[in-house]
Design a protein around this motif. Sequence first.
Motif, PDB file in Angstrom:
ATOM      1  N   ALA A   3     -12.263  51.469 -42.905  1.00 56.78           N
ATOM      2  CA  ALA A   3     -13.226  50.627 -42.904  1.00 56.78           C
ATOM      3  C   ALA A   3     -14.164  50.939 -44.270  1.00 56.78           C
ATOM      4  O   ALA A   3     -14.836  52.059 -44.567  1.00 56.78           O
ATOM      5  N   ARG A   4     -14.576  49.671 -45.016  1.00 55.36           N
ATOM      6  CA  ARG A   4     -15.405  49.978 -46.233  1.00 55.36           C
ATOM      7  C   ARG A   4     -16.089  48.670 -46.389  1.00 55.36           C
ATOM      8  O   ARG A   4     -15.678  47.842 -46.035  1.00 55.36           O
ATOM      9  N   GLY A   5     -17.136  48.693 -47.089  1.00 55.51           N
ATOM     10  CA  GLY A   5     -18.152  47.321 -47.293  1.00 55.51           C
ATOM     11  C   GLY A   5     -17.513  46.363 -48.200  1.00 55.51           C
ATOM     12  O   GLY A   5     -16.766  46.702 -48.869  1.00 55.51           O
ATOM     13  N   ALA A   6     -17.446  45.126 -47.535  1.00 54.46           N
ATOM     14  CA  ALA A   6     -16.917  43.824 -48.276  1.00 54.46           C
ATOM     15  C   ALA A   6     -17.888  42.886 -48.539  1.00 54.46           C
ATOM     16  O   ALA A   6     -17.513  41.926 -49.278  1.00 54.46           O
ATOM     17  N   SER A   7     -19.029  43.155 -48.296  1.00 55.03           N
ATOM     18  CA  SER A   7     -20.042  42.090 -48.305  1.00 55.03           C
ATOM     19  C   SER A   7     -20.701  41.951 -49.935  1.00 55.03           C
ATOM     20  O   SER A   7     -20.403  42.800 -50.864  1.00 55.03           O
ATOM     21  N   THR A   8     -20.682  40.678 -50.437  1.00 55.43           N
ATOM     22  CA  THR A   8     -21.346  40.611 -51.721  1.00 55.43           C
ATOM     23  C   THR A   8     -22.543  39.708 -51.716  1.00 55.43           C
ATOM     24  O   THR A   8     -22.578  38.969 -50.704  1.00 55.43           O
ATOM     25  N   SER A   9     -23.270  39.693 -52.798  1.00 53.99           N
ATOM     26  CA  SER A   9     -24.531  38.850 -52.772  1.00 53.99           C
ATOM     27  C   SER A   9     -24.396  37.565 -53.459  1.00 53.99           C
ATOM     28  O   SER A   9     -25.195  36.768 -53.817  1.00 53.99           O
ATOM     29  N   HIS A  10     -23.016  37.259 -53.863  1.00 52.26           N
ATOM     30  CA  HIS A  10     -22.696  36.004 -54.608  1.00 52.26           C
ATOM     31  C   HIS A  10     -22.580  34.607 -53.760  1.00 52.26           C
ATOM     32  O   HIS A  10     -21.788  35.113 -52.422  1.00 52.26           O
ATOM     33  N   SER A  11     -23.244  33.609 -53.946  1.00 47.96           N
ATOM     34  CA  SER A  11     -22.953  32.475 -52.967  1.00 47.96           C
ATOM     35  C   SER A  11     -22.061  31.813 -53.782  1.00 47.96           C
ATOM     36  O   SER A  11     -22.105  31.434 -54.965  1.00 47.96           O
ATOM     37  N   VAL A  12     -21.132  31.138 -52.733  1.00 44.39           N
ATOM     38  CA  VAL A  12     -20.200  29.972 -53.079  1.00 44.39           C
ATOM     39  C   VAL A  12     -20.543  28.628 -52.832  1.00 44.39           C
ATOM     40  O   VAL A  12     -19.587  27.772 -52.907  1.00 44.39           O
ATOM     41  N   GLY A  13     -21.977  28.539 -52.639  1.00 42.26           N
ATOM     42  CA  GLY A  13     -22.296  27.197 -52.559  1.00 42.26           C
ATOM     43  C   GLY A  13     -22.102  26.626 -50.829  1.00 42.26           C
ATOM     44  O   GLY A  13     -21.585  27.331 -50.123  1.00 42.26           O
ATOM     45  N   GLY A  14     -22.639  25.558 -50.483  1.00 41.31           N
ATOM     46  CA  GLY A  14     -22.647  25.033 -49.349  1.00 41.31           C
ATOM     47  C   GLY A  14     -23.755  25.518 -48.538  1.00 41.31           C
ATOM     48  O   GLY A  14     -24.658  26.370 -48.832  1.00 41.31           O
ATOM     49  N   PRO A  15     -23.869  25.204 -47.211  1.00 38.53           N
ATOM     50  CA  PRO A  15     -24.825  25.772 -46.108  1.00 38.53           C
ATOM     51  C   PRO A  15     -24.901  27.389 -46.173  1.00 38.53           C
ATOM     52  O   PRO A  15     -23.760  27.778 -46.194  1.00 38.53           O
ATOM     53  N   ASP A  16     -25.867  27.808 -46.094  1.00 41.48           N
ATOM     54  CA  ASP A  16     -26.152  29.341 -45.791  1.00 41.48           C
ATOM     55  C   ASP A  16     -25.868  29.865 -44.363  1.00 41.48           C
ATOM     56  O   ASP A  16     -26.938  29.189 -43.422  1.00 41.48           O
ATOM     57  N   LEU A  17     -25.230  30.554 -43.992  1.00 38.64           N
ATOM     58  CA  LEU A  17     -24.935  30.981 -42.970  1.00 38.64           C
ATOM     59  C   LEU A  17     -26.253  32.139 -42.534  1.00 38.64           C
ATOM     60  O   LEU A  17     -26.238  32.173 -41.151  1.00 38.64           O
ATOM     61  N   ASP A  18     -26.629  32.640 -43.400  1.00 35.60           N
ATOM     62  CA  ASP A  18     -27.763  33.626 -43.058  1.00 35.60           C
ATOM     63  C   ASP A  18     -28.973  32.856 -42.860  1.00 35.60           C
ATOM     64  O   ASP A  18     -29.910  32.657 -43.951  1.00 35.60           O
ATOM     65  N   THR A  19     -29.292  32.723 -41.607  1.00 36.16           N
ATOM     66  CA  THR A  19     -30.428  31.888 -41.450  1.00 36.16           C
ATOM     67  C   THR A  19     -30.870  32.097 -39.816  1.00 36.16           C
ATOM     68  O   THR A  19     -30.309  33.071 -38.847  1.00 36.16           O
ATOM     69  N   THR A  20     -31.967  31.652 -39.149  1.00 33.10           N
ATOM     70  CA  THR A  20     -32.382  32.031 -37.945  1.00 33.10           C
ATOM     71  C   THR A  20     -31.716  30.595 -37.358  1.00 33.10           C
ATOM     72  O   THR A  20     -32.145  29.384 -37.831  1.00 33.10           O
ATOM     73  N   TYR A  21     -31.007  30.768 -35.976  1.00 37.66           N
ATOM     74  CA  TYR A  21     -30.745  29.585 -35.201  1.00 37.66           C
ATOM     75  C   TYR A  21     -31.622  29.668 -33.948  1.00 37.66           C
ATOM     76  O   TYR A  21     -31.485  30.675 -33.094  1.00 37.66           O
ATOM     77  N   ALA A  22     -31.937  28.441 -33.714  1.00 38.46           N
ATOM     78  CA  ALA A  22     -32.513  28.165 -32.139  1.00 38.46           C
ATOM     79  C   ALA A  22     -31.355  27.715 -31.273  1.00 38.46           C
ATOM     80  O   ALA A  22     -30.179  27.625 -31.708  1.00 38.46           O
ATOM     81  N   PRO A  23     -31.492  27.948 -30.145  1.00 37.99           N
ATOM     82  CA  PRO A  23     -30.544  27.701 -29.077  1.00 37.99           C
ATOM     83  C   PRO A  23     -29.807  26.370 -29.401  1.00 37.99           C
ATOM     84  O   PRO A  23     -30.620  25.189 -29.551  1.00 37.99           O
ATOM     85  N   GLY A  24     -28.585  26.586 -29.405  1.00 34.07           N
ATOM     86  CA  GLY A  24     -27.573  25.150 -29.551  1.00 34.07           C
ATOM     87  C   GLY A  24     -27.544  24.812 -31.105  1.00 34.07           C
ATOM     88  O   GLY A  24     -26.434  24.017 -31.417  1.00 34.07           O
ATOM     89  N   GLN A  25     -28.194  25.613 -32.083  1.00 32.31           N
ATOM     90  CA  GLN A  25     -27.976  25.103 -33.454  1.00 32.31           C
ATOM     91  C   GLN A  25     -26.794  26.040 -33.795  1.00 32.31           C
ATOM     92  O   GLN A  25     -26.399  26.978 -33.613  1.00 32.31           O
ATOM     93  N   SER A  26     -26.095  25.444 -35.169  1.00 35.65           N
ATOM     94  CA  SER A  26     -24.771  25.927 -35.504  1.00 35.65           C
ATOM     95  C   SER A  26     -24.774  25.614 -36.974  1.00 35.65           C
ATOM     96  O   SER A  26     -25.613  24.597 -37.514  1.00 35.65           O
ATOM     97  N   VAL A  27     -24.227  26.428 -37.834  1.00 35.91           N
ATOM     98  CA  VAL A  27     -24.101  26.252 -39.309  1.00 35.91           C
ATOM     99  C   VAL A  27     -22.439  26.569 -39.450  1.00 35.91           C
ATOM    100  O   VAL A  27     -22.097  27.837 -39.192  1.00 35.91           O
ATOM    101  N   THR A  28     -21.754  25.953 -40.497  1.00 35.16           N
ATOM    102  CA  THR A  28     -20.554  26.179 -40.989  1.00 35.16           C
ATOM    103  C   THR A  28     -20.750  26.464 -42.302  1.00 35.16           C
ATOM    104  O   THR A  28     -21.119  25.694 -43.400  1.00 35.16           O
ATOM    105  N   GLY A  29     -20.420  27.748 -42.857  1.00 39.99           N
ATOM    106  CA  GLY A  29     -20.571  27.946 -44.307  1.00 39.99           C
ATOM    107  C   GLY A  29     -19.487  29.033 -44.716  1.00 39.99           C
ATOM    108  O   GLY A  29     -18.628  29.387 -44.000  1.00 39.99           O
ATOM    109  N   LYS A  30     -19.749  29.498 -45.948  1.00 44.21           N
ATOM    110  CA  LYS A  30     -18.517  30.249 -46.651  1.00 44.21           C
ATOM    111  C   LYS A  30     -19.396  31.412 -47.071  1.00 44.21           C
ATOM    112  O   LYS A  30     -20.563  31.652 -47.385  1.00 44.21           O
TER     113      LYS A  30
END
Length: 203
Positions: free
Chosen positions: A147-174
């Motif tokens: 196992a080795r790191g695979a994260s990147t800092s580049h955004s490919v557009g669309g909704p951001d998955l990295d956020t705060t979610y209240a109960p019941g909230q959802s996001v579909t992102g890339k």
Amino acid sequence: MSKRIRGAVLTAVAGVFLTACTTTAEPDAAAPLVSRPPAASSSKPAAESPAPSPAAPRGAAELVMGETGRWDDTESDGAGGDPVVHTTFEVTAEDARYVSAAEAGAPSPPKRGQYVILTLTIKNVGPKAAGFTSAGVIKWENEGTPARGASTSHSVGGPDLDTTYAPGQSVTGKLLLDVGGTGGLVSYYDGAATAFTISLPRP
């Protein structure tokens, strides 16, 4: 009695006897019909359908595209004890697409060997608001590579998955990940524990 008269009487009696024997008795019209209960069925009742399997527990299963799993978001109890469950997240692996740097709009080629755009749906299914972050906590591995790191800092557009979610909230992102090749496993770590693992498809 003369023989002639006696013969006539005997003939008449014999006729009456034969008629009584050959006549079919009619059922009594007033007699009620007998209703019999239906025979008991020998077949067993159909077995109930099994309850749907729960989503994959924390770190217990790997997902393939289209599958959904859950993990518990934990936090310190403030007293130095074991972490306590804060809320529960649900993740669905929607799609994985291998792309070039140009297709991803990335400023440079992948360092590990291959870019993949991973589409996820993240949902808070627990009782409290909590944040999700992918930066620095996603790793890739396969049979021959640890196992080795695979994260990147580049955004490919669309909704951001990295956020705060209240109960019941959802996001579909890339997420754009830098992996060692096609296939293999991508794992998301919540602290030191694996929250979920996704099996990447081979083209």
